[in-house]
Design a protein around this motif. Structure first.
Motif, PDB file in Angstrom:
ATOM      1  N   GLY B  12     106.337  55.030 120.271  1.00 39.91           N
ATOM      2  CA  GLY B  12     105.562  54.324 119.501  1.00 39.91           C
ATOM      3  C   GLY B  12     105.304  54.948 118.835  1.00 39.91           C
ATOM      4  N   LEU B  13     104.167  55.745 118.900  1.00 34.88           N
ATOM      5  CA  LEU B  13     103.055  56.791 118.409  1.00 34.88           C
ATOM      6  C   LEU B  13     103.788  57.901 116.990  1.00 34.88           C
ATOM      7  N   ILE B  14     105.232  58.310 117.780  1.00 38.47           N
ATOM      8  CA  ILE B  14     105.852  59.192 116.646  1.00 38.47           C
ATOM      9  C   ILE B  14     106.572  58.043 115.354  1.00 38.47           C
ATOM     10  N   VAL B  15     106.881  57.235 115.955  1.00 36.97           N
ATOM     11  CA  VAL B  15     107.160  56.352 114.752  1.00 36.97           C
ATOM     12  C   VAL B  15     106.032  55.325 113.671  1.00 36.97           C
ATOM     13  N   ALA B  16     105.210  55.543 114.368  1.00 40.07           N
ATOM     14  CA  ALA B  16     104.256  55.138 113.706  1.00 40.07           C
ATOM     15  C   ALA B  16     103.693  56.023 112.666  1.00 40.07           C
ATOM     16  N   GLY B  17     103.543  57.057 113.502  1.00 35.91           N
ATOM     17  CA  GLY B  17     102.591  58.611 112.501  1.00 35.91           C
ATOM     18  C   GLY B  17     103.812  58.134 111.418  1.00 35.91           C
ATOM     19  N   TYR B  18     105.376  58.274 111.383  1.00 34.84           N
ATOM     20  CA  TYR B  18     106.650  58.930 110.455  1.00 34.84           C
ATOM     21  C   TYR B  18     106.283  57.668 110.075  1.00 34.84           C
ATOM     22  N   GLN B  19     105.904  56.179 110.220  1.00 36.91           N
ATOM     23  CA  GLN B  19     105.831  54.821 108.909  1.00 36.91           C
ATOM     24  C   GLN B  19     104.337  55.506 107.887  1.00 36.91           C
ATOM     25  N   ILE B  20     103.575  55.837 108.945  1.00 35.22           N
ATOM     26  CA  ILE B  20     101.584  55.805 108.386  1.00 35.22           C
ATOM     27  C   ILE B  20     101.814  57.158 107.199  1.00 35.22           C
ATOM     28  N   GLY B  21     102.979  58.117 107.511  1.00 34.84           N
ATOM     29  CA  GLY B  21     102.777  59.541 106.674  1.00 34.84           C
ATOM     30  C   GLY B  21     103.350  58.501 105.274  1.00 34.84           C
ATOM     31  N   GLN B  22     104.739  58.020 105.098  1.00 40.30           N
ATOM     32  CA  GLN B  22     106.080  57.459 104.213  1.00 40.30           C
ATOM     33  C   GLN B  22     104.566  56.932 103.367  1.00 40.30           C
ATOM     34  N   ARG B  23     104.006  55.853 104.329  1.00 42.63           N
ATOM     35  CA  ARG B  23     103.215  54.741 102.912  1.00 42.63           C
ATOM     36  C   ARG B  23     102.120  55.386 102.168  1.00 42.63           C
ATOM     37  N   ARG B  24     101.278  56.267 102.943  1.00 44.25           N
ATOM     38  CA  ARG B  24     100.535  57.762 102.337  1.00 44.25           C
ATOM     39  C   ARG B  24     101.143  58.182 101.408  1.00 44.25           C
ATOM     40  N   ALA B  25     101.793  58.267 102.007  1.00 44.54           N
ATOM     41  CA  ALA B  25     102.766  59.351 100.778  1.00 44.54           C
ATOM     42  C   ALA B  25     102.807  58.794  99.223  1.00 44.54           C
ATOM     43  N   LYS B  26     103.464  57.705  99.538  1.00 44.56           N
ATOM     44  CA  LYS B  26     103.715  56.300  98.573  1.00 44.56           C
ATOM     45  C   LYS B  26     102.650  55.971  97.870  1.00 44.56           C
ATOM     46  N   ALA B  27     101.526  55.964  97.978  1.00 42.85           N
ATOM     47  CA  ALA B  27     101.109  55.039  97.634  1.00 42.85           C
ATOM     48  C   ALA B  27      99.704  56.339  96.507  1.00 42.85           C
ATOM     49  N   VAL B  28     100.129  57.579  96.999  1.00 41.23           N
ATOM     50  CA  VAL B  28      99.550  58.429  95.796  1.00 41.23           C
ATOM     51  C   VAL B  28     100.376  58.956  95.367  1.00 41.23           C
ATOM     52  N   LYS B  29     101.206  58.362  94.030  1.00 43.51           N
ATOM     53  CA  LYS B  29     101.914  58.853  93.548  1.00 43.51           C
ATOM     54  C   LYS B  29     101.624  57.983  92.011  1.00 43.51           C
ATOM     55  N   PRO B  30     100.570  58.046  91.687  1.00 40.63           N
ATOM     56  CA  PRO B  30     100.119  57.124  90.225  1.00 40.63           C
ATOM     57  C   PRO B  30     101.477  57.606  89.224  1.00 40.63           C
ATOM     58  N   LYS B  31     101.174  58.836  88.855  1.00 41.71           N
ATOM     59  CA  LYS B  31     101.851  59.371  86.997  1.00 41.71           C
ATOM     60  C   LYS B  31     103.125  59.118  87.010  1.00 41.71           C
ATOM     61  N   LEU B  32     104.187  57.963  87.851  1.00 44.80           N
ATOM     62  CA  LEU B  32     105.565  58.895  88.166  1.00 44.80           C
ATOM     63  C   LEU B  32     106.385  59.035  87.014  1.00 44.80           C
ATOM     64  N   ASN B  33     105.661  58.681  85.533  1.00 47.64           N
ATOM     65  CA  ASN B  33     106.887  59.175  84.698  1.00 47.64           C
ATOM     66  C   ASN B  33     106.653  60.227  84.363  1.00 47.64           C
ATOM     67  N   SER B  34     105.379  60.774  84.344  1.00 50.39           N
ATOM     68  CA  SER B  34     105.140  62.079  84.139  1.00 50.39           C
ATOM     69  C   SER B  34     105.884  63.081  84.514  1.00 50.39           C
TER      70      SER B  34
END
Ligand SMILES: Nc1ncnc2c1ncn2[C@@H]1O[C@H](COP(=O)(O)OP(=O)(O)OP(=O)(O)O)[C@@H](O)[C@H]1O
Ligand SMILES: [Mg+2]
Lengths: 428, 463, 257
Positions: B12-34
């Motif tokens: 469960g923790l591993i799955v959660a870790g995967y989700q958290i990592g993915q979410r955080r990465a998506k959140a830091v994505k400001p200038k997509l069109n650059s």
């Protein structure tokens, strides 16, 4: 003129030698294939008796005094009671003229010594079995002993000296009597496929060994397939040529040629004695076999990876896939059929492997069907070996039948491998 | 129950870790069109997720395996401390017995123990529980710490893909080292036990002694009857059976290969070749069965009619059947090397007016000889290491004889019979099996290396 | 970048390439201008492919290959430690001599690059990219009804256009083409040449070719190589009408072996 004749003769000789040479070749092939054919036919023929079993019809009085002494209808208690006794009574009743103790003893050995146990488990299965049979007289079929079975199948010759055969004269009269009364019947021996090993041949089956083989191969596959594929990918795609890589490669090739019994020694010394793992367990058997299968899987997977053309790799790299992505998304999927074929071939070999498993104790006499990978178990080839050691004639048929089952699994596995290869073989 | 729950929690923790990592990465994505790479997320969110999951899983799993080995030892130490003076002065074996009965009593309340020990059992149960919980807490917190620390690394330019791929590459490298470790394990365990064997029996006795009877004293005090370990009869028996097998396999395999590659029509070849290969796929226990129950009695019968005394476990029967099993090894390898001889050599010979047979004898075979030799070497190594046929068809009697009608024994048979069944591990009898195994390993390895050398020489000639 | 001068996309400075001990390129100096087609010509084995493969670091895959000198893309050294090859290759696409579609569907072929570069968030993004890329590669009309059929089932010319679509799907800045027409018939070749002409509006293109006519037709700049050395580099018109170097002259007039 004579010169020409001489040359002609010489040529004749050369052609004769040529024909002889060709005949030797053909003879060699015929010998090898003939041996194969004779072996398979012999085994099949000697397996046939194992698929039937003689049953005897008895009228049995389910006497409450014997099977439910307390009269409480307590199923758990009843299961422990002596059903063999009432069945014995059943056959005594058929031959009331037999009264002497010695003769009665001979009479009761016509029945399988496990017959009572099977009747009780059939009647008393489940939590709330129907107990209506108590104190009634019923007609039931019970298994005969293996000697009667062998006699019916014609393996015991009634014409030889009495003390040289396992069935005595008086027993023969009884059997003849039973047969005349229509109380003997040969049926298909389903028990052979449902039961595990047993001391009495009429009760011995291969289910335990098949399940043991299944668990063992499962462990083998789970360990060796990922390890083998990962190792192959590393060696084929990542490693740079170096002393270490060479060393690993030489190692793998030599490992493929190490006799299987040496792996047994490794399993014994390392897994059992050093790591204190359980004896006779499919877990350990699978670990030993996976070390043996590993080279096969690595070698075939590498060949499959090699056959994926470099242009596919360039295409993926060219659009900016990383090396790992290139391999995981493109190269490995294309090599997968090859890797699977290798795995199946490796598994087939592991299924027939005997010696290393004997050494880690999978040779024990085990009557329970294993429930998990740490339960004591045996495997099909070992079961064959165990039965080969048993003196009873009936076991020889069992053993041949078990060989047929083993060969059946091997044929299925190899057929799958061939199909995979045919279906996914790509020409680039 | 505990390990299953632990595994579920970790998963469960591993799955959660995967989700958290993915979410955080998506959140830091400001200038997509650059278009500038500096403004893009370096790795796909999935890689960030995998990075966190790996950091969550790997350390905790390593810890779990360490704990799996440590826990019993720690418990055992604690138990000894508990027992304190009760066991002072007791023999080691007795202490072990006592400890194991306490352990079983703790597991199963029905298990009968001395009432005096009940208190110890209770407190042992307590300790066990505490250790169990401590281990769980340790492992789970390792997973959580890994998760928390690694997810803080996630940033736009964080090279998660590189890290994840690096870890995978390391895993692959480790997998390929398993084969090396196996060889290492084989060598170490064989050498180790062999050295211990030579503490009991001298090297020269083992290698040159003419008498083999490893029967060991039945009782511990019965020292005098410890067996003798001269292995020469075993080596001789192995050689005899191998020799008979090769006598069958080499000519038949070779002639089959020649016929297949030079005379047979493609149709015949397509049928006969796979059929021959079936011989190699049949489990050896089947050959053993056939040798013991069909071939051996048959030979005995024939021998009887001819007035020959043939043992029912004769070397001849075992060797013959083994020879048949080896045929495909010789034939398919030889077939390959004969086919590899360049067509130009054949054409040259035919052009001189040689017949096929003459071409084969005078041109092909000499050219393919190294390959054939190496295939014979490999087949010999197979025959020497083969176990089941000889176990079932050859005997245990260590006769020193060259008579194929007599029973002989082989290295593999002896290894098996010395080790199967229960045994204590320190007797020279069991250690002898390892010494024999070591000899077997060295010889088959040597044959294999030799075969490779020969074949490489041959390759050089044609490349 | 100044207003009326076209910007330098690539600056190749003093590049030497070795395969093991063997030197394949000697002190190469080339500038590739933005939104132009630069052709690399020269006899077989002179190092054209080698130079091309240096431009997106495809040579990294070859263990024995070593490179010295600088290759600047938009003024940044592509061989510096800071550059991630994967990101570089997303900016610099490549089309190979033999069409090499993945043995997957046409759709998957095109969408693969955008997927691994995180350009797709919803399935519709992918559909859009596939359509625009295939249109731009001039393949849309032919395959729009069978996007699910395998890319390897197309004709050679179609496959090559699929590979071009696959390359432009990741919106690269540069496209490298290594003899993209050598496996194609004249009609397919003509289509690709047209395509190159259209593509240069959006992309910078470097093309290796053995056909003088092709170089003359599609390129604005031409570099002539011989035995690993850059012999002459200049405007295509000038190279083909008035080469400064005798070797160039011999080669383009076909007097060279
Ligand atoms: N992987 C490699 N390993 C060793 N040498 C190589 C390798 N690739 C190319 N070379 C050598 O480098 C030199 C240049 O090769 P390159 O492929 O760049 O030539 P090219 O101009 O593209 O030729 P062509 O027109 O035939 O494609 C050649 O001499 C070739 O032998
Ligand atoms: Mg080229």
């Amino acid at each position: 003129m004579t010169d020409l004749q001489q040359r002609h003769q010489h040529l004749q000789k050369r052609y004769a030698a040529e024909r002889r040479f060709k005949a030797y070749g053909l003879a060699a092939i015929i010998f090898a294939l003939g041996f194969l054919a004779i072996m398979l036919v012999t085994i099949t023929v000697s397996a046939i008796p194992a698929f039937t079993q003689t049953y005897i019809k008895l009228n049995v009085e389910f006497d409450q005094k014997v099977i439910d002494k307390s009269g409480e209808r307590n199923v758990v208690e009843m299961r422990k009671s002596d059903f063999q006794k009432i069945i014995r009574q059943g056959i005594y009743d058929l031959f009331p003229e037999v009264t002497k103790r010695k003769a009665k003893k001979k009479l009761k050995t016509l029945l399988s010594s496990e017959a009572g146990y099977h009747i009780s488990s059939a009647l008393l299965s489940g939590d709330k079995p129907d107990l209506g049979f108590i104190d009634t007289k019923r007609e039931i079929w019970v298994k005969s002993s293996d000697d009667v079975d062998s006699f019916i199948k014609g393996f015991i010759n009634r014409d030889i000296d009495e003390d040289k055969r396992r069935i005595k004269d008086n027993q023969i009269t009884w059997i003849d009597q039973l047969q005349a009364d229509g109380r003997l019947e040969r049926r298909f021996n389903w028990d052979f496929f449902i039961f595990a090993d047993s001391r009495s041949p009429e009760d011995a089956g291969i289910r335990g060994a098949v399940v043991g083989s299944f668990f063992t191969l499962l462990i083998t596959l789970v360990l060796s397939f990922p390890l083998g594929v990962l190792a192959a990918v590393y060696l084929e795609e990542f490693s740079k040529p170096s002393k270490i890589t060479d060393f690993i490669e030489v190692n793998i090739n030599n490992l493929a040629a190490v006799p299987s019994i040496v792996f047994g020694l490794l399993g014994l010394a390392l897994f059992l004695n050093f790591f204190n793992m359980p004896r006779s367990a499919p877990l350990v058997g699978g670990m030993v076999l996976s070390l043996m299968t590993l080279p096969t899987i690595i070698i075939t997977t590498r060949a499959a990876l090699k056959s994926v053309p470099p242009s596919i790799r360039e295409a993926a790299l060219g659009i900016g896939a990383s090396k790992m992505q290139t391999i995981l998304h493109h190269v490995l999927p294309l090599a997968m059929p090859g890797a699977l074929t290798g795995a199946i071939i490796g598994m087939a070999r592991a299924l027939g492997e005997t010696a290393p498993l004997l050494m880690i104790g999978m040779v024990a006499f085990i009557v329970d069907i294993p429930q998990g990978v740490t339960d004591p178990a045996t495997v099909l080839p070992v079961q064959i070996y165990i039965w080969a050691d048993s003196p009873e004639r009936a076991f020889q048929a069992k053993m041949s039948a078990a060989i047929l089952v083993l060969l059946f699994f091997l044929v299925v596995m190899n057929a799958i491998a061939v199909m995979l290869r045919r279906r996914y073989e790509r020409r680039w | 129950m505990s390990y299953l729950t632990l595994l579920i929690i970790l998963f469960g923790l591993i799955v959660a870790g995967y989700q958290i990592g993915q979410r955080r990465a998506k959140a830091v994505k400001p200038k997509l069109n650059s278009k500038l790479p500096e403004h893009k997320l370096h790795s796909l969110p999935g890689f960030h997720g995998a990075y966190v999951a790996l950091w969550c899983g790997i350390p905790s799993f390593i810890l779990m395996f360490v704990w799996l080995f440590l826990e019993p030892n720690i418990l055992s130490l604690l138990l000894e401390k508990q027992l304190g003076e009760q066991i002072s002065g007791m023999a080691d074996g007795k202490v072990e017995l006592l400890k194991s009965s306490i352990r079983r009593a703790a597991e199963n309340s029905q298990f009968p123990v001395d009432t005096a020990l009940l208190a110890v059992v209770e407190s042992y149960k307590n300790i066990q529980n505490q250790a169990n919980i401590a281990g769980m807490v340790l492992i789970v917190s390792a997973a959580i710490i890994g998760l928390l620390i690694s997810q803080r690394n996630i940033a736009q330019r964080f090279m998660a893909r590189h890290k994840v791929e690096y870890i995978f590459a390391v895993i692959m490298l480790l997998s390929s080292l398993v084969a090396v470790l196996t060889t290492f394990g084989v060598v170490v365990s064989l050498v180790f036990e062999t050295i211990r064997f030579f503490d009991h029996v001298s090297v020269s006795e083992f290698l040159f002694g003419l008498h083999w009877s490893p029967q060991i004293a039945l009782r511990a005090d019965q020292v005098a009857s410890s067996g003798s370990f001269g292995a020469v009869p075993i080596f001789a028996g192995t050689l005899l059976i191998t020799f008979i097998a090769m006598l069958i396999a080499v000519p038949i395999g070779l002639f089959s290969a020649i016929y297949m590659s030079e005379y047979a029509s493609p149709k015949f070849r397509n049928i006969a070749k796979p059929l021959l290969e079936i011989l190699a796929g049949i489990p050896t226990v089947v050959y053993g069965f056939f040798a013991a129950l069909s071939v051996a009695p048959l030979m005995r019968g024939w021998g009887f009619e001819l007035g020959l005394e043939i043992s029912s476990e004769s070397a001849l029967a075992a060797g013959l059947v083994m020879g048949v099993m080896i045929i495909p090894f010789v034939s398919s390898l030889s077939d390959d090397v004969i086919n590899a001889v360049p067509q130009t050599m054949r054409d040259g010979s035919y052009a001189l007016g040689a017949t096929r047979g003459e071409t084969i004898k005078l041109v092909l075979l000499p050219a393919a000889l190294p390959g054939i030799v190496s295939s014979v070497l490999l087949a010999t190594s197979r025959a020497i290491g083969e176990t089941m046929i000889v176990v079932m068809a050859a005997g245990l009697a260590a006769n020193l004889t060259a008579n194929p009608f007599q029973a002989v024994t082989t290295v593999t048979v002896q290894i098996l019979t010395l080790l199967v069944g229960d045994q204590e591990f320190d007797s020279p009898k069991t250690l002898a099996a390892f010494a024999l195994g070591f000899v077997l390993f060295i010889i088959t390895l040597g044959l294999n290396i030799l075969a490779l050398k020969v074949v490489n020489k041959y390759r050089e000639k044609y490349d | 970048m100044s207003e009326n001068k076209i910007a330098n996309k690539y600056q190749v400075r003093d590049v030497n390439v070795f395969y093991g001990d063997k030197q394949a390129l000697f002190n190469i100096e080339v500038d590739v201008l933005e939104n132009q087609v630069t052709a690399l010509i020269g006899p077989s084995g002179c190092g054209k492919s080698t130079l091309l493969r240096c431009l997106n670091r495809m040579n990294d895959v070859i263990d024995v290959c070593k490179i010295s000198g600088d290759i600047l893309l938009d003024g940044q050294d592509i061989y510096s430690k800071k550059i991630d090859v994967v990101e570089l290759r997303a900016r610099v696409g490549m089309v190979f001599q033999k069409p090499n579609p993945f043995p997957k569907s046409i759709y998957d072929n095109v969408v693969y690059g955008p997927k691994i570069h995180g350009m797709i968030e919803h399935k519709s993004d992918g559909d859009e990219i596939v359509e625009t890329s295939l249109k731009r590669a001039g393949l849309w009309e032919e395959v729009k009804d069978r996007l699910d059929s395998p890319g390897t089932g197309l004709s050679g010319g179609q496959q090559q256009r699929l590979c071009i679509a696959r390359a432009i799907a990741v919106s690269p800045e540069v496209i490298l083409m290594d003899e993209p027409c050598s496996a194609l018939d004249p009609i397919a070749t003509a289509r690709i040449e047209e395509l190159i002409d259209e593509l240069k509006e959006k992309f910078t293109i470097v093309i290796v070719t053995h056909s003088m006519q092709q170089a003359a037709r599609v390129s604005q700049k031409t570099a002539f190589f011989h035995l690993g050395k850059l012999v002459e580099f200049g405007d295509t018109d000038q190279i083909f009408t008035n080469p400064h170097n005798q070797q160039t002259q011999d080669y383009i007039t076909g007097r060279y072996g």
